[in-house]
Design an enzyme around this catalytic site. Structure first.
Site, PDB file in Angstrom:
ATOM      1  N   GLY A 211      -0.415  11.180  11.702  1.00  0.00           N
ATOM      2  CA  GLY A 211      -1.435  12.349  10.794  1.00  0.00           C
ATOM      3  C   GLY A 211      -1.184  11.701   9.608  1.00  0.00           C
ATOM      4  CG  ASN A 212      -4.060  12.513   6.657  1.00  0.00           C
ATOM      5  OD1 ASN A 212      -4.140  13.521   6.063  1.00  0.00           O
ATOM      6  ND2 ASN A 212      -5.034  12.121   7.676  1.00  0.00           N
ATOM      7  NE  ARG A 213       3.050  11.722   1.979  1.00  0.00           N
ATOM      8  CZ  ARG A 213       4.227  11.981   2.333  1.00  0.00           C
ATOM      9  NH1 ARG A 213       4.545  13.272   2.499  1.00  0.00           N
ATOM     10  NH2 ARG A 213       5.145  11.049   2.649  1.00  0.00           N
TER      11      ARG A 213
END
Ligand code: CTP
Length: 405
Positions: A211-213
């Protein structure tokens, strides 16, 4: 303080008529100010018998006005009327309703009403007998036929110990009516806006993902603002959102699910805002069962995802506007210009995610809006204000360049 910002920066003339409910417009004024509106109060001479000018001056954005002639401005009514986004009259008494319906212009409030082309909301309050009288109902019908929104009084305790219909609508009801009214007169009225929000999740196995932030806050702010500006919105999101008026919410997880949802909604969209942080790579193989430690350290081979924005750029019709984003860790301007060109977008909203107050999960953002023929650097602002400014600028550009007629 509430985060609702449909009133942020909006200029509201608050007209106060002479009825006992005038004291409630003090609370209404305070709430309008809390919601970011610039409020200019105008009190009729009868209102001054119920409430004090000083109270309104102390709470409003500028001193209250009470007369056509005592103002330093020789023509306050035209300036107030021309410059406001909304004329709100609360309470609207039987007398004020009659004077407005017949077009009388004998004080500052009634002249302002005639001088304005902004939406008008009148919040009626009076005794039941007066409210039910045929003359009042006929005047209300006349005002409504001219587009004035009249909020009817509620049932409850009235002045003098009476009970019945006549009480001023609650502040929350008035605010809801304002929100709806501003949306209906908004610059995106009649337009369909497709927004993406959040970071995609690319499955490794049934438990884990890459995922990412991204928090989705900026994309969600775009969806809410587009709705407040009158658009019909489709929000394709990886993060859960409370319902947004006039907005269909489509939950997705991966880049490929987002691609399908976006492409499905794209043909009927007038504008797309690709605020989502779409993964560039995904695991080539998704394990159908949990990868166990006992299997040893896994080697995850990645493959590129499809670029949704680039696909939109390839498919877009001349009447569609596509806005992309560029989350950078250095000077965002140059990268934004490259992405604008490469992906055939109309605008790129670029930010440096390492800058304080401008990254993931913050409530603020400092962005540069790069268009085909302009670059605009914005001051740091709330994500809602960023959405408002970008939507306003993109809409103006589309109208000025004949993309939207
Ligand atoms: N985007 C997309 N599909 C992808 C990757 C990105 O639609 N597979 C969109 C994003 O939603 C954003 C824009 O492309 O609107 C730019 O995303 P960004 O991650 O900043 O850029 P990349 O295209 O991934 O380029 P780079 O890796 O060079 O920064």
């Amino acid at each position: 303080m509430s985060n609702i910002t449909y009133l942020s920066g909006k200029r509201v003339v608050l007209g106060v008529g002479g009825g006992i409910a005038a004291y409630k417009s003090v609370e209404l004024l305070r709430r309008l100010i809390d919601l970011g509106a610039y409020v200019s109060p105008v009190l009729t001479s009868s209102a001054l018998r119920f409430v004090g000018e000083t109270t309104f001056s102390a709470l409003a954005s500028e001193p209250a006005r009470t007369s056509l002639f005592d103002d330093r401005d020789p023509i306050p009514h035209t300036h107030l009327g021309q410059n406001c986004d909304l004329l709100l009259i609360a309470p609207a008494t039987a007398d004020l309703i009659a004077r407005c319906a017949t077009g009388l212009a004998d004080d500052l409030l009634t002249t302002t009403l005639i001088a304005t082309r902004a939406p008008v909301i009148m919040v009626a309050a009076m005794h039941s007998e007066m409210w039910e009288h045929a003359s009042v109902q006929a005047n209300i019908a006349t005002l409504r036929s001219r587009g004035v929104i009249v909020l009817e009084p509620e049932v409850g305790r009235l002045a003098g110990g009476d009970f019945g219909v006549g009480r001023l609508a609650s502040v929350d009801q008035v605010l809801a009516a304002i929100e709806q009214c501003l949306a209906q007169s908004g610059i995106l009225k009649g337009k369909k806006v497709l927004v993406t929000a959040g970071g995609t999740r690319e499955a490794i196995d049934p438990v884990r993902y890459i995922g990412n932030r991204s928090s989705g806050k900026q994309g969600i702010a775009f969806a809410k603002m587009a709705s407040q500006l009158g658009a019909e919105v489709v929000l394709v999101t990886t993060v859960a959102v409370d319902s947004v008026p006039n907005c269909q919410i489509v939950m997705v997880e991966s880049a490929s699910e987002m691609m399908d949802a976006v492409m499905g909604a794209f043909p009927s969209a007038d504008m797309v805002v690709m605020a989502a942080a779409v993964a560039d790579f995904r695991p080539k193989r998704i394990s159908s069962t949990k990868l166990k430690k006992s299997f040893g350290t896994p080697e995850i081979v990645l493959e590129p995802t499809d670029d949704i924005l680039a696909e939109l750029g390839r498919k877009k019709r001349p009447d569609q506007i596509v806005i992309g984003f560029a989350a950078e860790t250095g000077d965002p301007g140059a990268e934004a210009a490259r992405k604008l060109e490469d992906k055939n977008a109309d605008f790129i909203v670029a930010n440096n995610v390492l800058e304080p107050g401008s990254g993931f999960s913050t409530d603020t953002n400092r962005v540069t809006l790069v268009g085909k023929d302009s670059t605009t650097e914005f001051e740091i602002a709330s994500k809602t204000q960023v959405a408002d400014k970008v939507l306003q600028m993109a809409t103006k550009w589309a109208c000025e360049n004949g993309i939207w007629v």
